[in-house]
Write an enzyme that holds these catalytic residues in place. Structure first.
Site, PDB file in Angstrom:
ATOM      1  N   LYS A 126      -9.961  -4.433   1.243  1.00 52.54           N
ATOM      2  CA  LYS A 126      -9.472  -3.427   0.396  1.00 52.54           C
ATOM      3  C   LYS A 126     -10.426  -3.359  -0.738  1.00 52.54           C
ATOM      4  O   LYS A 126     -10.684  -4.334  -1.294  1.00 52.54           O
ATOM      5  CB  LYS A 126      -8.169  -3.486  -0.206  1.00 52.54           C
ATOM      6  CG  LYS A 126      -7.536  -2.313  -1.023  1.00 52.54           C
ATOM      7  CD  LYS A 126      -6.040  -2.849  -1.534  1.00 52.54           C
ATOM      8  CE  LYS A 126      -5.463  -1.560  -2.243  1.00 52.54           C
ATOM      9  NZ  LYS A 126      -4.214  -1.990  -2.723  1.00 52.54           N
TER      10      LYS A 126
ATOM     11  N   SER B 219      -0.753   1.592  -1.635  1.00 55.46           N
ATOM     12  CA  SER B 219      -2.090   2.043  -1.889  1.00 55.46           C
ATOM     13  C   SER B 219      -3.096   1.633  -0.786  1.00 55.46           C
ATOM     14  O   SER B 219      -3.998   2.050  -0.839  1.00 55.46           O
ATOM     15  CB  SER B 219      -2.500   1.748  -3.384  1.00 55.46           C
ATOM     16  OG  SER B 219      -2.493   0.189  -3.372  1.00 55.46           O
TER      17      SER B 219
ATOM     18  N   SER C   7       2.238  -1.957  -1.802  1.00 53.10           N
ATOM     19  CA  SER C   7       1.140  -1.265  -1.450  1.00 53.10           C
ATOM     20  C   SER C   7       0.415  -2.181  -0.261  1.00 53.10           C
ATOM     21  O   SER C   7      -0.289  -1.628   0.402  1.00 53.10           O
ATOM     22  CB  SER C   7       0.189  -1.539  -2.468  1.00 53.10           C
ATOM     23  OG  SER C   7       0.445  -0.529  -3.589  1.00 53.10           O
TER      24      SER C   7
END
Lengths: 498, 95
Positions: free
Chosen positions: A83, A158, A182
């Site tokens: 990420k 997210s 997330s």
């Protein structure tokens, strides 16, 4: 003439490791397959912000040499992506923000270094909500991520790019971070497995901070077993993060290796919070979760109704504490030491204000303003302190509940994936996506989302399992036994089968 | 809780974020909605409850005050918008 190596896009980490050792495929070939699939899917999914083909091939060649010497570990030669909130030395790390659009990380995050040391091959950085603030991966400066199961839908957030990359078979493993759901919510919305470990098990060093008392790095993979394998590499004490715990090393795969029996979950008590099965739950989600609970009972578990009366306040508590910590953490973006700086300004103060106005997107600004307010003089006690007190009341609910059960089960999210744009202008509706996931961040307890079904429209549904502090292995085992008896985690979205 | 335009302007000033009129109007309505959610906390009796600042009740350790990363100035300053002679440059603050 040599045949092309077989495609491994649907393989698990265990299957990849076996194929690498058997020389059915090389790490370089695996990396090339991943890079090709990423390139071909990028226009449709936008799952990546940065792809590092050259770096990946260098690492893959190194991994092939390690494999040839017979010194490979279980993750040697496996392509992976992080990420874009996790720092990767020498590689652009943007947080999906204009503020860090050109920022090249000077060092590796601890979990990145651990996975590099384990022999994984870094192919790129995945797209996400800006500064990890969101539940849909729509607020990225680089455009929204799309759900592999339906291009019209969000993948959750997210960590939406990391989830979509596994769901679409671009990679077998990615990392994410989970501050209020997330990892778990995008795992649910894309039909993959995603673990938020116990807070403190994985170091936050090099994770660009959003809300430090909640931020937790963790893995995405097709299976819980693969998540355990990744956690084995990611976990470990790091004195550069003062909240990293110094505990004896744990093998998260150990209990999973026990042979499957007819009733592998005999003796496991699963708590069902009445609050998680109340009104507002989408009918398809409720029926898929009910069916999953039936499967867990068939595997020998017993279920017991429990009460978590304070959990209904979790979203409100979170939207005080997380913005408060964010407003403090994001004060470092001032246009002086790194990141964006406005081109035009009158003086130093004006430079800060314009830099931050230009560098941050609307949701990040809103959260900074909320955080600034709840920490400001005269409001601190009424909001921030109050939220911290209710946080403790919520934690007490869970401690009490874990006296009556070993694992708590329920839906990961109240709905399946929603349409891109559907909630983009309504922050409160967006925040309510995290109604079931936030509590585990407030308490620091581990939680996992695994696929447990589909809607009639073919959108994935996630089952969330929560455990007490340090019960990560137990959660992974329950999830693994469920996956041994089901095949929801083996489904591949139609556009990404081959 | 309902935010007046002056409240939003003050917050923006404290947060060092320029908001133009349109952005201020948009954020004001959204802050009202967000605080309608948050204000539910006020009805909870928290008398005598110790605030929970951290996910686990542990004492944060201190490490030795020793140099571990070495000299990273050039590496870090390579990222800076403006540097000269090893210093970060900002607009003039002293007349």
């Amino acid at each position: 003439m040599t045949a092309a190596p077989p495609a491994y896009h649907a393989a698990t980490l265990g299957e990849l490791a076996r194929a690498l050792r058997a020389r059915e495929i090389s790490s370089v070939e695996l990396a090339q397959q991943a890079l090709t699939r990423i390139g071909e899917s990028q226009a449709a999914l936008n799952a990546f912000i940065t792809v590092d083909a050259d770096g990946a091939l260098v690492e893959a060649r190194r991994a092939d040499a390690v494999l040839a010497r017979g010194e490979a570990g279980p993750l040697t030669g496996i392509p992976i992506a992080h990420k874009d909130v996790l720092m990767t030395a020498g590689l652009r790390t943007t947080c999906a923000s204009r503020m860090l659009e050109h920022f090249v990380a000077p060092y590796d995050a601890h979990v990145v270094a651990r996975l590099r040391d384990a022999g994984t091959v870094l192919v790129g950085k995945t797209n996400m909500d800006e500064f990890a603030m969101g539940s849909s991966s729509e607020t990225s400066h680089f455009g929204p991520v799309r759900n592999p199961w339906s291009a019209a839908c969000v993948p959750g957030g997210s960590s939406g790019g990391s989830a979509a990359a596994v769901a679409a078979g671009l990679l077998a493993a990615t990392t994410g971070t989970d501050t209020g759901g997330s990892i778990r919510q995008p795992a649910a919305l894309t039909g993959v497995s995603g673990l938020k470990p116990t807070y403190g098990v994985c170091s936050r060093y090099g994770l660009i901070a959003f809300a430090s008392s909640l931020d937790t790095p963790g893995p995405f993979a097709r299976t819980a077993e693969d998540c355990a394998l990744l956690l084995n590499a990611m976990a470990g004490h790091d004195e550069r993060d003062c909240t990293s715990l110094d505990r004896p090393r744990e093998d998260y795969l150990r209990v999973l290796r026990a042979p499957a029996t007819a009733k592998p979950l005999a003796g496991v008590r699963i708590g069902l919070p009445r609050e998680y099965f109340a009104d507002g739950l989408e009918r398809d989600v409720a029926s898929a979760v009910d069916a999953a609970l039936g499967e867990l009972r068939a595997l020998g578990a017993t279920t017991v109704d429990i009460d978590l009366p304070m959990v209904r306040h979790a979203v409100a508590v979170y939207y005080v504490i997380a913005p408060a910590e964010a407003s403090s953490n994001l004060s470092r973006f001032d246009g002086v030491r790194y990141g964006h700086r406005a081109a035009q300004y009158a003086d130093l103060s004006d430079m800060y204000c314009r830099t931050r106005a230009e560098g941050f997107g609307a949701e990040v600004k809103r959260r900074i303003l909320v955080g600034t307010y709840v920490l400001s003089h005269g409001y601190y006690d009424a909001y921030y302190l109050k939220a911290q007190q209710v946080r403790r009341l919520i934690a007490r609910d869970f401690v009490r509940a874990f006296g009556e059960c070993d694992v708590i089960a329920g839906p990961t999210a109240p709905t399946c994936a929603f349409k891109i744009g559907a909630k983009a202008d309504d922050p409160v509706q967006m925040y309510l996506n995290d109604i079931f996931t936030i509590a585990a961040n407030l308490t620091g307890m581990p939680a996992i989302s695994i696929p447990c079904g589909f809607t009639p429209d073919g959108l994935p549904i996630g089952l969330q399992l929560q455990g007490n502090h340090f019960d990560d292995a137990r959660l992974l085992n329950v999830a693994h036994r469920f996956q041994q008896a089901t095949d929801w985690h083996r489904r591949t979205p139609a556009g990404f089968v081959a | 809780m309902s935010f007046a335009p002056d409240d939003v302007a003050r917050l923006a000033r404290l947060a060092r974020i320029d908001l133009d009129a349109d952005a201020a109007r948009d954020v004001r309505g959204k802050l009202d909605a967000i605080f309608a959610l948050i204000d539910a906390l006020q009805s909870i009796d928290t008398t005598g409850v110790e605030p929970m600042a951290h996910a686990q009740d542990i004492e944060l350790p201190l490490r030795d005050d020793a140099v571990t990363a070495g000299d990273c100035r050039e590496l870090y300053q390579a990222q800076a918008p403006a540097v000269a002679g090893g210093l970060y440059l900002v607009p003039k603050v002293i007349e």
